[in-house]
Design a protein around this motif. Sequence first.
Motif, PDB file in Angstrom:
ATOM      1  N   ALA A 102     -38.151   0.176  28.013  1.00 57.54           N
ATOM      2  CA  ALA A 102     -37.628  -0.187  26.697  1.00 57.54           C
ATOM      3  C   ALA A 102     -36.193   0.316  26.523  1.00 57.54           C
ATOM      4  N   GLU A 148     -32.685  -6.577  22.352  1.00 61.95           N
ATOM      5  CA  GLU A 148     -33.406  -6.080  21.191  1.00 61.95           C
ATOM      6  C   GLU A 148     -34.858  -5.929  21.590  1.00 61.95           C
ATOM      7  N   VAL A 149     -35.315  -4.702  21.612  1.00 61.10           N
ATOM      8  CA  VAL A 149     -36.666  -4.417  22.092  1.00 61.10           C
ATOM      9  C   VAL A 149     -37.577  -4.119  20.901  1.00 61.10           C
ATOM     10  N   ILE A 150     -38.661  -4.842  20.808  1.00 59.72           N
ATOM     11  CA  ILE A 150     -39.657  -4.525  19.791  1.00 59.72           C
ATOM     12  C   ILE A 150     -40.764  -3.774  20.502  1.00 59.72           C
ATOM     13  N   TYR A 151     -40.956  -2.540  20.102  1.00 63.33           N
ATOM     14  CA  TYR A 151     -41.928  -1.690  20.773  1.00 63.33           C
ATOM     15  C   TYR A 151     -43.126  -1.488  19.860  1.00 63.33           C
ATOM     16  N   THR A 152     -44.316  -1.781  20.368  1.00 63.37           N
ATOM     17  CA  THR A 152     -45.480  -1.778  19.471  1.00 63.37           C
ATOM     18  C   THR A 152     -46.447  -0.634  19.734  1.00 63.37           C
ATOM     19  N   GLY A 153     -46.160   0.190  20.737  1.00 64.43           N
ATOM     20  CA  GLY A 153     -47.008   1.357  20.948  1.00 64.43           C
ATOM     21  C   GLY A 153     -48.225   1.078  21.819  1.00 64.43           C
ATOM     22  N   LEU A 154     -49.107   2.049  21.822  1.00 63.91           N
ATOM     23  CA  LEU A 154     -50.236   2.054  22.762  1.00 63.91           C
ATOM     24  C   LEU A 154     -51.401   1.175  22.310  1.00 63.91           C
ATOM     25  N   SER A 161     -31.179  -2.525  20.800  1.00 69.23           N
ATOM     26  CA  SER A 161     -31.911  -1.594  19.953  1.00 69.23           C
ATOM     27  C   SER A 161     -33.377  -1.542  20.349  1.00 69.23           C
ATOM     28  N   LEU A 189     -36.761  -1.401  18.334  1.00 64.32           N
ATOM     29  CA  LEU A 189     -37.288  -1.529  16.986  1.00 64.32           C
ATOM     30  C   LEU A 189     -38.747  -1.090  17.013  1.00 64.32           C
TER      31      LEU A 189
END
Lengths: 132, 312
Positions: free
Chosen positions: A25, A34-40, B89, B91
């Motif tokens: 990421a 643009e990284v959307i990080y949603t977790g585990l 970024s 997010l």
Amino acid sequence: MDRPIRVLVAKPGLDGHDRGAKVVARALRDAGMEVIYTGLRQTPQQIVAAAIQEDVDVVAMSILSGAHNHLFPKVVQILKDEGAEDILIVGGGVIPEDDIPGLKEAGVKEIFTPGTATTDVIEFIKNNVKRK
Amino acid sequence: MQLEEKLLNGDKRGCAKLISMVENNDKEAIDIIKKLYNHTGNAHIIGITGPPGGGKSTLTDRLAKALRKEDKKIGIIAIDPTSPFSGGSILGDRIRMNDLSLDKEVFIRSMGTRGYLGGLSKATQGAVKLLDIFGCDYIFIETVGVGQSEVDIVKTADTVIMVMVPGLGDDIQAIKAGVMEIGDIFAINKSDLMGASKTATEIKMMLDMSDNMERRPPVLQVTAIKNEGIDKLVDEIKNQMNYLEESNELYERRKNNAKTEIIKLVEEDIINLILKKNESIGMLDDIAHEVAIKVLDPYTAKDRVFNSIKEL
Ligand SMILES: Nc1nc2c(ncn2[C@@H]2O[C@H](COP(=O)(O)OP(=O)(O)O)[C@@H](O)[C@H]2O)c(=O)[nH]1
Ligand SMILES: [Mg+2]
């Protein structure tokens, strides 16, 4: 200014390690994406729902738990059902060589195994993303 | 017009595509908003702001869940700062909202503060309008209360919730200077931690000191991770909306916001005209050169630029 490439970085499955996903990421961010990080512990359904609402160009998933043969194709399938097959799908994690052809067959465009340089991931995404 | 129908029918993919298009200043998306503008106005637009890590995303998640119990349709726009180095970024607001992803009546969109054509507020306001047309009853805009552009965005909301946390100490003074005035409701989150009631008292004291307030903002203690105080906060959100409607303040605010928005749009067009003109004849460079070597003053230069765009 052109829209930056938007990537959903997701961790399907039950394993609780996201170090690798976070490294990827950050590398993608540093490459201007643009990284959307949603977790585990995301279910395939959650991943697809997020990918659609965020209108991402790429879904990048990482799995260490060994459930890749089930979970990766599932995400591909649900995205297809939603009419979002234009999204580039890549996977990473601990994945045996033998499983890779089957995953690619299922629609995962590339598999990155441990030790892959993040620059290779960035290159692959830039070269294969379908810009709208 | 497929996208237009999709938006009106509550199709998430259609809505998501249109948001991307307004982000890119796409004419087709703007035309759809123009045509459907009379479908906006139903949503209560709520800005959620405060320091990073204060629990804004967690709180937004809990508020959305509470309002879902009343069968309300929810839109969430979560804005995270963009890295000044790469323009990219990460997010991460969705991490706190994952349970909402699959809810048919919730739409969540993350935005970076990237160098938008016409600014972040234009992109956000476009997205808000689309979510309003999409049929949302409540639209939450989460931004970090730091930069001017973020504060500008929050000001476009009907209601602003300032999220504070215990132990800000001297920081409260700094916050007071900039954003204290824009809070309609103060939510002291993380009230499970020490010092929450002290922070609440400090904020109340500060509110006592400011006098030019139409309505004294309520100050509430909440603990988002334990889902405590959320119903009370929802009540205050509704009280605020009732007040806005009954006092005509809603109209006043929306009119004010419209004024700001129109001026910004005109400003953008004028700047684009100047840049376009400059492209064809290199005017700006020539004039700047003359100003730099002091054969021309900037005021006359401005007149020249202005006259040249009037001729277009
Ligand atoms: N102790 C405590 N921690 C909280 C509370 N609400 C949120 N947090 C934690 O604060 C951190 C930041 O939360 P987040 O919602 O991402 O904050 P944001 O940056 O303002 O959006 C997370 O680790 C949350 O779990 C709360 O009520 N009490
Ligand atoms: Mg947040």
